[in-house]
Motif scaffolding. Sequence first.
Motif, mmCIF file in Angstrom:
data_model
loop_
_atom_site.group_PDB
_atom_site.id
_atom_site.type_symbol
_atom_site.label_atom_id
_atom_site.label_comp_id
_atom_site.label_asym_id
_atom_site.label_seq_id
_atom_site.Cartn_x
_atom_site.Cartn_y
_atom_site.Cartn_z
ATOM 1 N N LYS A 155 0.836 -1.197 0.000
ATOM 2 C CA LYS A 155 0.000 0.000 0.000
ATOM 3 C C LYS A 155 0.874 1.250 0.000
ATOM 4 N N GLY A 156 0.395 2.295 -0.694
ATOM 5 C CA GLY A 156 1.138 3.544 -0.728
ATOM 6 C C GLY A 156 2.192 3.604 -1.807
ATOM 7 N N THR A 157 2.300 2.533 -2.610
ATOM 8 C CA THR A 157 3.257 2.517 -3.715
ATOM 9 C C THR A 157 2.485 2.309 -5.022
ATOM 10 N N GLU A 158 3.157 2.557 -6.134
ATOM 11 C CA GLU A 158 2.530 2.312 -7.430
ATOM 12 C C GLU A 158 2.506 0.812 -7.691
ATOM 13 N N PHE A 159 1.328 0.251 -7.851
ATOM 14 C CA PHE A 159 1.187 -1.188 -8.010
ATOM 15 C C PHE A 159 1.678 -1.644 -9.384
ATOM 16 N N LYS A 160 2.559 -2.646 -9.385
ATOM 17 C CA LYS A 160 2.984 -3.263 -10.642
ATOM 18 C C LYS A 160 1.953 -4.300 -11.096
ATOM 19 N N ASN A 161 1.366 -4.978 -10.126
ATOM 20 C CA ASN A 161 0.384 -6.017 -10.413
ATOM 21 C C ASN A 161 -0.958 -5.620 -9.804
ATOM 22 N N LYS A 162 -1.898 -5.272 -10.655
ATOM 23 C CA LYS A 162 -3.181 -4.740 -10.203
ATOM 24 C C LYS A 162 -4.309 -5.778 -10.217
ATOM 25 N N TYR A 163 -4.144 -6.793 -11.059
ATOM 26 C CA TYR A 163 -5.255 -7.718 -11.271
ATOM 27 C C TYR A 163 -5.032 -9.036 -10.531
ATOM 28 N N PRO A 164 -5.992 -9.466 -9.713
ATOM 29 C CA PRO A 164 -5.844 -10.701 -8.941
ATOM 30 C C PRO A 164 -6.003 -11.973 -9.766
ATOM 31 N N GLU A 165 -6.442 -11.811 -11.013
ATOM 32 C CA GLU A 165 -6.633 -12.978 -11.872
ATOM 33 C C GLU A 165 -6.639 -12.516 -13.314
ATOM 34 N N GLY A 166 -6.090 -13.349 -14.190
ATOM 35 C CA GLY A 166 -6.085 -12.971 -15.593
ATOM 36 C C GLY A 166 -5.227 -13.890 -16.427
ATOM 37 N N GLU A 167 -4.784 -13.378 -17.576
ATOM 38 C CA GLU A 167 -3.936 -14.144 -18.489
ATOM 39 C C GLU A 167 -2.853 -13.224 -19.037
ATOM 40 N N PHE A 168 -1.623 -13.731 -19.055
ATOM 41 C CA PHE A 168 -0.483 -12.949 -19.536
ATOM 42 C C PHE A 168 0.361 -13.848 -20.423
ATOM 43 N N SER A 169 0.526 -13.460 -21.694
ATOM 44 C CA SER A 169 1.313 -14.253 -22.653
ATOM 45 C C SER A 169 0.855 -15.707 -22.678
ATOM 46 N N SER A 170 -0.436 -15.910 -22.714
ATOM 47 C CA SER A 170 -1.091 -17.225 -22.759
ATOM 48 C C SER A 170 -0.944 -18.015 -21.450
ATOM 49 N N ILE A 171 -0.464 -17.350 -20.391
ATOM 50 C CA ILE A 171 -0.308 -17.997 -19.086
ATOM 51 C C ILE A 171 -1.418 -17.495 -18.157
ATOM 52 N N LYS A 172 -2.221 -18.388 -17.658
ATOM 53 C CA LYS A 172 -3.241 -18.005 -16.693
ATOM 54 C C LYS A 172 -2.586 -17.772 -15.337
ATOM 55 N N PHE A 173 -3.064 -16.766 -14.613
ATOM 56 C CA PHE A 173 -2.527 -16.545 -13.273
ATOM 57 C C PHE A 173 -3.655 -16.179 -12.312
ATOM 58 N N LYS A 174 -3.403 -16.453 -11.031
ATOM 59 C CA LYS A 174 -4.412 -16.205 -10.014
ATOM 60 C C LYS A 174 -3.739 -15.885 -8.680
ATOM 61 N N TYR A 175 -4.107 -14.751 -8.079
ATOM 62 C CA TYR A 175 -3.761 -14.490 -6.684
ATOM 63 C C TYR A 175 -4.829 -15.194 -5.868
ATOM 64 N N ILE A 176 -4.445 -16.267 -5.213
ATOM 65 C CA ILE A 176 -5.420 -17.181 -4.643
ATOM 66 C C ILE A 176 -6.263 -16.549 -3.531
ATOM 67 N N THR A 177 -5.730 -15.504 -2.864
ATOM 68 C CA THR A 177 -6.499 -14.846 -1.796
ATOM 69 C C THR A 177 -7.460 -13.796 -2.338
ATOM 70 N N GLY A 178 -7.400 -13.531 -3.657
ATOM 71 C CA GLY A 178 -8.334 -12.604 -4.275
ATOM 72 C C GLY A 178 -7.883 -11.166 -4.328
ATOM 73 N N SER A 179 -6.664 -10.872 -3.868
ATOM 74 C CA SER A 179 -6.159 -9.499 -3.885
ATOM 75 C C SER A 179 -4.659 -9.502 -4.124
ATOM 76 N N THR A 180 -4.165 -8.450 -4.799
ATOM 77 C CA THR A 180 -2.716 -8.301 -5.003
ATOM 78 C C THR A 180 -2.082 -7.430 -3.921
ATOM 79 N N VAL A 181 -2.894 -6.813 -3.062
ATOM 80 C CA VAL A 181 -2.408 -5.802 -2.121
ATOM 81 C C VAL A 181 -2.215 -6.374 -0.718
ATOM 82 N N LYS A 182 -1.010 -6.173 -0.183
ATOM 83 C CA LYS A 182 -0.683 -6.648 1.162
ATOM 84 C C LYS A 182 -1.291 -5.748 2.229
ATOM 85 N N SER A 183 -1.635 -6.338 3.347
ATOM 86 C CA SER A 183 -2.122 -5.561 4.494
ATOM 87 C C SER A 183 -0.954 -4.870 5.184
ATOM 88 N N ASP A 184 -1.235 -3.744 5.824
ATOM 89 C CA ASP A 184 -0.215 -3.044 6.612
ATOM 90 C C ASP A 184 0.039 -3.733 7.951
#
Length: 391
Positions: free
Chosen positions: A46-75
């Motif tokens: 939090k408080g920084t520019e996020f490089k990874n904004k999407y918790p789920e998607g596809e990149f270069s034909s690779i499916k990816f998933k942030y299993i907890t549903g969020s890319t953002v860490k708690s403080d």
Amino acid sequence: MNIVILTEKGFPYGSAAINRIISYAKGLSELSNNVQVICLKPSEKKGTEFKNKYPEGEFSSIKFKYITGSTVKSDILFTRALNYIKGIRLTFVYLWKIKPDVLFMGLFDPFTTFLFYAETRILKTRFVQERSEYPFLGTEKNLFTRVNYWIYIHFIIKLFDGLVVITESLKQFFTEKINKKAKITILPMLAEPDRFNIPRDTKKTNDYIAFCGELSGNKDGVPILIESFSLITQNHPSYKLVLIGNTNFKEFNKLVLLVEKLNLYEKVVFTGQVSRDEIPELLCQAKVLALARPESKQAEGGFPTKLGEYLATGNPVVVTKVGEIPNYLTHLQNAYLAEPGDASDFAEKLDDALANYDKAQLIGKNGQKLVYNEFNYKTQSVKLDIFLRSL
């Protein structure tokens, strides 16, 4: 095959390790495998520019998933711990549901590793780890890392059905330590040549030498590179040194002071963190690409991913003779090889490349051919696919 790659790092934008995952995951996907990356925990602060904004998607034909549903860490530390436990639980359930054929697992704590090992035994999933350097480098620093190293070497490494390493040195190191029934293979540095198929913009002033990588510490020899550059500025006054990499670390001021001490303040450019998508053009538009990595245990066992990217541009590359780099590159044939830790020798190689640029371009093109033939992710992924099916 149904392949899952489990990581604690941010995806798809992250470190060199993530770029390597992308290369072989993309290659395996193009071979009709179903490849998915699972991020066990959030990666963005939090408080920084996020490089990874999407918790789920596809990149270069690779499916990816942030299993907890969020890319953002708690403080809150306690909340982060709970989210980690949640990530383990949700991943366990998810793997049970999809029953993958192969599970790639990064370097996790012993409990988490053993938990997923146990699940793979029930599901009859092949359990694989990929190693790009010696484990727990710097284990002499404190008791905690020494204990972790001992547990890893005597227990954890023996859990895997297959081990994928980047160098012959690592293969020799791990061969006697893995399970007797396990297999080991070398997956060298990987490059995606198509990413660097960018024509040089002749309308721009491209008089710069570029470095891309780790600016902190001495892993990639940035202080030596700056010193080497200072030795050639008189012969090549129009050139700048462009250093591509994160500058948000405590010791960054030391690099700034070194630049000022050498009177290079107007000649050295720090770009700061640059996205994966912006890097190809910065490297392709440079006249020369440089890597002054010094000798170290890390250099001995590892292999710089960025070197494959350098060579893929077709530009002249000046690099030090560390680790297994001389096994693949030949001085004045497909690269300029300098002595490690020697700023004067590195400067000499830079000067030669710039002063005799027609010759340097031919050398650069030979390096590019090497990448296309030997380190192309497509070629190496076929070998990796065969290895995984043999487990």
